[in-house]
Design an enzyme around this catalytic site. Structure first.
Site, PDB file in Angstrom:
ATOM      1  CB  CYS A  83      35.584  40.475  32.989  1.00 45.93           C
ATOM      2  SG  CYS A  83      34.841  38.673  33.360  1.00 45.93           S
ATOM      3  CB  CYS A 141      37.402  34.415  27.524  1.00 43.22           C
ATOM      4  SG  CYS A 141      35.608  34.615  28.563  1.00 43.22           S
ATOM      5  CB  CYS A 155      36.474  32.675  35.648  1.00 39.41           C
ATOM      6  SG  CYS A 155      35.027  32.966  35.050  1.00 39.41           S
ATOM      7  CE  LYS A 183      30.516  27.712  38.948  1.00 41.73           C
ATOM      8  NZ  LYS A 183      31.783  29.137  38.356  1.00 41.73           N
ATOM      9  NE  ARG A 239      27.784  25.622  35.136  1.00 33.75           N
ATOM     10  CZ  ARG A 239      27.501  26.872  34.127  1.00 33.75           C
ATOM     11  NH1 ARG A 239      29.549  26.501  34.207  1.00 33.75           N
ATOM     12  NH2 ARG A 239      27.857  27.724  33.591  1.00 33.75           N
ATOM     13  CB  CYS A 273      40.162  33.891  33.997  1.00 35.04           C
ATOM     14  SG  CYS A 273      40.255  35.270  33.679  1.00 35.04           S
ATOM     15  NE  ARG A 310      34.045  24.876  31.635  1.00 34.79           N
ATOM     16  CZ  ARG A 310      33.309  26.228  32.484  1.00 34.79           C
ATOM     17  NH1 ARG A 310      32.187  25.865  32.675  1.00 34.79           N
ATOM     18  NH2 ARG A 310      33.755  27.338  32.229  1.00 34.79           N
ATOM     19  CE  LYS A 329      28.006  30.397  35.736  1.00 30.96           C
ATOM     20  NZ  LYS A 329      29.502  31.095  35.376  1.00 30.96           N
TER      21      LYS A 329
HETATM   22 FE1  SRM Z   1      33.796  30.926  34.941  1.00 29.07          FE
HETATM   23  C1  SRM Z   1      31.360  32.553  32.119  1.00 29.07           C
HETATM   24  C2  SRM Z   1      36.025  30.034  32.498  1.00 29.07           C
HETATM   25  C3  SRM Z   1      34.809  29.166  37.128  1.00 29.07           C
HETATM   26  C4  SRM Z   1      32.466  32.446  38.004  1.00 29.07           C
HETATM   27  N1  SRM Z   1      34.183  31.223  32.979  1.00 29.07           N
HETATM   28  C5  SRM Z   1      32.503  31.898  31.553  1.00 29.07           C
HETATM   29  C6  SRM Z   1      32.972  31.619  30.413  1.00 29.07           C
HETATM   30  C7  SRM Z   1      32.274  30.900  30.075  1.00 29.07           C
HETATM   31  C8  SRM Z   1      32.619  33.063  29.495  1.00 29.07           C
HETATM   32  C9  SRM Z   1      31.151  32.944  28.767  1.00 29.07           C
HETATM   33  O1  SRM Z   1      30.481  32.725  29.472  1.00 29.07           O
HETATM   34  O2  SRM Z   1      31.155  32.767  28.334  1.00 29.07           O
HETATM   35  C10 SRM Z   1      34.819  31.662  30.551  1.00 29.07           C
HETATM   36  C11 SRM Z   1      35.005  31.105  29.515  1.00 29.07           C
HETATM   37  C12 SRM Z   1      36.712  31.018  29.193  1.00 29.07           C
HETATM   38  C13 SRM Z   1      36.810  30.339  28.157  1.00 29.07           C
HETATM   39  O3  SRM Z   1      37.441  30.563  26.947  1.00 29.07           O
HETATM   40  O4  SRM Z   1      37.894  28.968  28.268  1.00 29.07           O
HETATM   41  C14 SRM Z   1      35.034  30.789  31.892  1.00 29.07           C
HETATM   42  N2  SRM Z   1      35.272  29.893  34.635  1.00 29.07           N
HETATM   43  C15 SRM Z   1      36.531  29.743  33.280  1.00 29.07           C
HETATM   44  C16 SRM Z   1      37.157  28.486  33.681  1.00 29.07           C
HETATM   45  C17 SRM Z   1      37.544  27.727  33.049  1.00 29.07           C
HETATM   46  C18 SRM Z   1      38.338  29.898  34.562  1.00 29.07           C
HETATM   47  C19 SRM Z   1      40.127  28.874  34.851  1.00 29.07           C
HETATM   48  O5  SRM Z   1      40.366  30.021  34.149  1.00 29.07           O
HETATM   49  O6  SRM Z   1      39.876  28.373  35.073  1.00 29.07           O
HETATM   50  C20 SRM Z   1      36.683  28.080  35.025  1.00 29.07           C
HETATM   51  C21 SRM Z   1      35.801  27.250  34.694  1.00 29.07           C
HETATM   52  C22 SRM Z   1      35.442  25.983  35.800  1.00 29.07           C
HETATM   53  C23 SRM Z   1      34.459  24.297  35.578  1.00 29.07           C
HETATM   54  O7  SRM Z   1      35.130  24.142  35.373  1.00 29.07           O
HETATM   55  O8  SRM Z   1      33.949  24.608  35.580  1.00 29.07           O
HETATM   56  C24 SRM Z   1      35.601  29.228  35.474  1.00 29.07           C
HETATM   57  N3  SRM Z   1      33.631  30.724  37.137  1.00 29.07           N
HETATM   58  C25 SRM Z   1      34.588  29.657  37.465  1.00 29.07           C
HETATM   59  C26 SRM Z   1      34.331  30.146  38.399  1.00 29.07           C
HETATM   60  C27 SRM Z   1      35.591  29.782  39.888  1.00 29.07           C
HETATM   61  C28 SRM Z   1      35.021  28.677  40.525  1.00 29.07           C
HETATM   62  O9  SRM Z   1      34.258  28.028  40.102  1.00 29.07           O
HETATM   63  O10 SRM Z   1      35.091  28.124  41.792  1.00 29.07           O
HETATM   64  C29 SRM Z   1      33.641  31.418  39.405  1.00 29.07           C
HETATM   65  C30 SRM Z   1      33.023  32.117  40.338  1.00 29.07           C
HETATM   66  C31 SRM Z   1      32.384  31.783  41.162  1.00 29.07           C
HETATM   67  C32 SRM Z   1      30.877  31.595  40.638  1.00 29.07           C
HETATM   68  O11 SRM Z   1      30.443  31.402  39.811  1.00 29.07           O
HETATM   69  O12 SRM Z   1      30.405  32.348  41.293  1.00 29.07           O
HETATM   70  C33 SRM Z   1      32.899  32.038  37.909  1.00 29.07           C
HETATM   71  N4  SRM Z   1      32.188  32.394  35.014  1.00 29.07           N
HETATM   72  C34 SRM Z   1      31.940  32.988  36.031  1.00 29.07           C
HETATM   73  C35 SRM Z   1      30.515  34.527  36.155  1.00 29.07           C
HETATM   74  C36 SRM Z   1      30.023  34.581  37.002  1.00 29.07           C
HETATM   75  C37 SRM Z   1      28.851  34.743  37.910  1.00 29.07           C
HETATM   76  C38 SRM Z   1      27.617  34.951  38.498  1.00 29.07           C
HETATM   77  O13 SRM Z   1      27.595  34.386  39.299  1.00 29.07           O
HETATM   78  O14 SRM Z   1      28.321  36.212  37.946  1.00 29.07           O
HETATM   79  C39 SRM Z   1      31.057  34.160  34.086  1.00 29.07           C
HETATM   80  C40 SRM Z   1      29.110  35.058  33.744  1.00 29.07           C
HETATM   81  C41 SRM Z   1      27.944  34.083  33.384  1.00 29.07           C
HETATM   82  O15 SRM Z   1      28.156  33.063  34.201  1.00 29.07           O
HETATM   83  O16 SRM Z   1      27.424  35.128  33.285  1.00 29.07           O
HETATM   84  C42 SRM Z   1      31.691  32.892  34.183  1.00 29.07           C
HETATM   85 FE1  SF4 Z   2      36.350  35.629  30.606  1.00 28.27          FE
HETATM   86 FE2  SF4 Z   2      35.277  37.679  32.915  1.00 28.27          FE
HETATM   87 FE3  SF4 Z   2      36.112  34.339  33.464  1.00 28.27          FE
HETATM   88 FE4  SF4 Z   2      38.021  35.618  33.125  1.00 28.27          FE
HETATM   89  S1  SF4 Z   2      37.057  35.947  34.681  1.00 28.27           S
HETATM   90  S2  SF4 Z   2      37.138  33.374  32.321  1.00 28.27           S
HETATM   91  S3  SF4 Z   2      37.152  36.974  31.046  1.00 28.27           S
HETATM   92  S4  SF4 Z   2      34.293  35.245  31.989  1.00 28.27           S
END
Ligand code: SRM
Ligand code: SF4
Length: 583
Positions: free
Chosen positions: A482, A443, A486, A206, A140, A437, A71, A204
C-alpha cells in the site's frame, strides 16, 4: 478512528494504561477494546487478524481470527547469540511464521493470540529485550548503519544511537505494570513526560544514523537523520543533521507525499541529545494534531518553512547549527559474504529474503529452506565459542553475523551451506537488494501482496533482465502492499506500490544512494502490464547505459521519468573517497 479520538485516547489513557488490563482479561473475545487497540501500539504490539480467512470466518459467523504482532525495540538491530536463541524459542512457541526482520532492524512476531500475549512479552523481556515504544506516536526503533566493517567510528555511532533510544523512551511505568507485573506506585498514573507531554507526539517519529559511504538506513527517509562525518583518521567528528524525511502517502491525495529529509547543519557528537530533543519537542508543539494524515514532521516543516524549523531547533537546543560538512553516499545496499575487521575478527553478511526467517518453503514455493534452525545452530556455536560475536539486523531486512573469531569461519560456512543460508552467493544483485513489506495476510492496511509476491516477481523481472543480457545489473527493487511505504518504495529504482489485489503503481527513477525519490510511471496496472512497461526500458538500458550508470539514473538521463528538484538531495561534495560498488 478520527484524529480527535486518537488524541483523546492518548490524553485519557493514564499514561498509556487505558483499560488494557481489562481488555486482556476479557475471555469473550480475542480482541481488545477499541481504545486499547490504539494504546497497545505504544507497548510494541498491534492487534491484527488473519486476512486470508477473514471472509470464511465472517460467513461462519465467527469473529475474525484476531492475533497480535509484536515488534522489538532493538536499536541498530543488535542482539547477542543468547538473545537470538531466546527470540527463536519465543517465536517457535508463541508465534506463526517464524521471526521477521523489519526495515528498521527490529524483530516482528506475528500471530500471537491474546491469551499468550503477556507470556510472550515476559519472555521477550527475560531476554533483556523490550518492545516499549516500538510503535505508537513516539520515537520508534532507532536505525543505525548495520555493517560495522567499513568504519572504525561505527561502535561510537551505535552506542550513541542506543543511548538516544533510551533517552527518548516514554517515562510511564505502564509497560512494566501491564506486562511485567510491576506494582503501581502512583494511583493517578501521573509520571511526568517532559519530552512527550500528555498527548505524546502528533504521529510516529523515526531516527536513523548513517555512516557514509553506505546509506543502508536510508537516512533521508527518517524524520531525523544523523549522517556521521568522519575525519581522515576515521574518527567521528560529528553529524550532519537531516530533518523531515518520510515515505507515507495516500493514493489520490496530493496533500500527502513522500519527502526526503532536508539537511539543516552540522553538530558535534556531544550535541546529539540536545538536537534530538529540540526536534522532537518542536514537532510535539507544532505538529498537526487536527489532521492525522498531515501530522508527520515533514508536513510541519513544509507548512512552516525549513528556515523557521532550523531556528526553532537552534532556539530549543541553545546553540546555532553551523553549515553541514561534506559527505558522500555510494549506495543503500548491504554487503554480503565475509569481510575482515581491523581487529582480525570476521563478519558475514547473509541475505534473508524479505526478512522472513522460517524453516520450510518461503511462502509455499521454491526449495525448502532451514533458515530458522540454521541460525539457531550458528547462534549456539557463537554463544559457546563466539567470544562477543553478535547478530546485526540490517535496514534491508538482512542479517550480519559480526565479530566472529577467525577459527570459526569454516564451521559457519558449512552450517550456512547445510541450511540454505548461503543463498547470497548465487543470487543476482536484483535478488540481493530487493525489499518487500509484510502486507498480507497480517497487515490490516495492505491493498495488495508484497512479501508473499516478491519471489515470483523477482523470477519474472530477472528473466526480463537476463533476456537483455543484463542479469547482473545492480537494480534496487522494492514492493509495498500500500502507499504507506514500509519497504521505503519511493527510494527504489523500481517500485511497486499496491493499489488493489494484483494491481500496483509502478514507480521508477530513484537512485541507489537514497538521495532521489522515484516518480509514478504507470498507475494501477497488473503484472503483465508492469513487465510490458519494464521490458523496453531494460532494452534501452542494456543498449545505452554509461559505464557504472544505475538503472534509475539512466531513466532520468534518457527522460523516461522526470524527478522534480525538490525530490533530490545532493551530496555535499567530498574528495578522495573510493566509491564502493553496490552488492
Ligand atoms: Fe510501516 C504501518 C509494517 C517500516 C510507514 N507498518 C504499518 C503497520 C503497522 C500496519 C498498521 O498500521 O496496521 C504494518 C504492520 C504489518 C505487519 O503485519 O507486520 C507495518 N513498517 C512495517 C514493517 C514491519 C515493514 C517490513 O516489512 O519490515 C517495518 C517495521 C519497522 C520497525 O521495525 O519499526 C515498517 N513503515 C516502515 C517504514 C520504513 C522505515 O521506517 O524506514 C515506513 C516509511 C517511513 C515513514 O515512516 O515515513 C513505514 N507504516 C508506515 C506508515 C505510513 C506513515 C505515514 O507517515 O503516513 C504506516 C501507516 C500509519 O502509520 O498510519 C505504517
Ligand atoms: Fe502494510 Fe502498507 Fe506497510 Fe505494507 S506498506 S506493511 S501493506 S502498511
Amino acid at each position: 478512528m478520527s484524529i480527535h479520538s486518537v488524541e483523546d485516547i492518548k490524553a485519557d489513557s493514564a499514561r498509556l494504561r487505558g483499560s488494557l488490563l481489562e481488555s486482556l482479561a476479557d475471555p469473550v473475545t480475542g480482541a481488545l477494546r477499541e481504545s486499547d487497540q490504539t494504546l497497545i501500539k505504544y507497548h510494541g504490539s498491534y492487534q491484527q487478524d488473519d486476512r486470508d480467512i477473514r471472509e470464511e470466518r465472517r460467513q461462519a459467523l465467527l469473529e475474525p481470527a484476531y492475533a497480535f504482532m509484536i515488534r522489538t525495540r532493538t536499536p541498530g538491530g543488535v542482539v547477542t547469540p543468547a538473545q537470538w536463541l531466546q527470540l527463536d524459542a519465543i517465536a517457535t512457541r508463541y508465534a506463526e511464521r517464524g521471526l521477521r526482520i523489519t526495515t528498521r532492524q527490529a524483530f516482528q512476531l506475528h500471530g500471537v493470540i491474546k491469551t499468550e500475549l503477556k507470556a510472550t512479552m515476559q519472555a521477550i523481556n527475560a531476554a533483556l529485550i523490550d518492545t516499549l515504544a516500538a510503535c505508537g506516536d513516539v520515537n520508534r526503533n532507532v536505525a543505525v548503519a548495520a555493517d560495522p566493517q567499513p568504519s572504525a567510528a561505527h561502535a561510537a555511532v551505535q552506542a550513541q544511537a542506543a543511548a538516544l533510544s533510551e533517552r527518548l523512551l516514554p517515562n510511564t511505568r505502564a509497560y512494566y505494570e501491564i506486562w511485567l507485573d510491576e506494582e503501581r506506585v502512583a494511583s493517578s498514573g501521573g509520571e511526568e513526560e517532559p519530552i512527550y507531554g500528555d498527548r505524546y507526539l502528533p504521529r510516529k517519529f523515526k531516527i536513523g544514523f548513517a555512516v557514509p559511504p553506505v546509506n543502508d538506513v536510508d537516512v533521508f527517509a527518517q524524520d531525523l537523520g544523523f549522517i556521521a562525518i568522519l575525519g581522515d583518521d576515521g574518527a567521528l567528528l560529528g553529524y550532519d543533521v537531516s530533518v523531515g524525511g518520510g515515505m507515507g502517502a495516500s493514493h489520490g491525495d496530493p496533500e500527502t507525499y513522500p519527502r526526503l529529509g532536508s539537511i539543516i547543519g552540522f553538530i558535534g557528537p556531544d550535541q546529539v541529545t540536545a538536537v534530538a530533543e529540540a526536534v522532537v519537542t518542536a514537532q510535539r508543539d507544532h505538529g498537526n494534531r487536527e489532521v492525522r494524515k498531515r501530522a508527520r514532521l515533514k508536513y510541519t516543516i513544509d507548512d512552516r518553512g525549513l528556515d523557521w524549523f532550523r531556528s526553532e531547533v537552534e532556539r530549543r537546543a541553545g546553540f546555532p547549527l553551523p553549515p553541514a560538512r561534506p559527505f558522500f553516499f555510494s549506495h543503500t545496499g548491504d554487503r554480503f559474504g565475509w569481510a575482515e575487521g581491523s581487529d582480525g575478527r570476521l563478519q558475514l553478511g547473509l541475505r534473508i529474503p524479505a526478512g522472513r526467517i522460517v524453516d520450510g518453503r518461503l511462502d509455499g514455493r521454491g526449495d525448502p529452506v532451514r533458515h530458522l534452525s540454521g541460525l539457531r545452530t550458528i547462534a549456539m556455536l557463537l554463544q559457546r565459542e563466539g567470544d562477543g560475536a553478535e547478530f546485526r539486523m540490517t535496514p534491508n531486512q538482512n542479517l550480519v553475523l559480526a565479530g566472529i573469531p577467525a577459527p570459526l569461519k569454516t564451521r559457519i560456512e558449512e552450517l550456512c551451506a547445510e541450511h540454505g543460508l548461503d543463498g547470497w552467493r548465487g543470487a543476482t544483485p536484483l535478488r540481493r537488494n530487493a525489499l518487500a513489506c509484510v502486507a498480507l495476510p497480517t497487515c490490516g492496511l495492505a491493498m495488495a501482496e508484497a512479501e508473499r509476491y516478491l519471489p515470483d516477481l523477482l523470477d519474472r523481472v530477472q528473466r526480463l533482465l537476463d533476456g537483455h543480457g543484463i542479469g547482473d545489473a545492480p537494480i534496487h527493487l522494492r514492493v509495498s502492499g500500500c502507499p504507506n511505504g514500509c519497504s521505503r518504495p519511493y527510494l527504489g529504482e523500481i517500485a511497486l506500490v499496491g493499489r488493489a489485489p494484483g494491481r500496483y503503481n509502478l514507480m521508477l527513477g530513484a537512485d541507489h544512494r537514497g538521495q532521489r525519490l522515484n516518480a509514478l510511471y504507470r498507475d494501477n496496472i497488473d503484472e503483465a502490464a508492469i513487465l510490458a512497461a519494464l521490458d523496453p526500458l531494460f532494452a534501452g538500458y542494456a543498449r545505452d547505459r554509461h559505464d557504472g550508470e544505475g538503472f534509475g539514473d539512466y531513466l532520468v538521463r534518457c527522460g523516461a521519468v522526470s524527478i522534480p528538484e525538490r525530490d533530490v538531495r545532493r551530496a555535499i561534495p567530498i574528495v578522495h573517497v573510493a566509491e564502493e560498488a553496490p552488492a
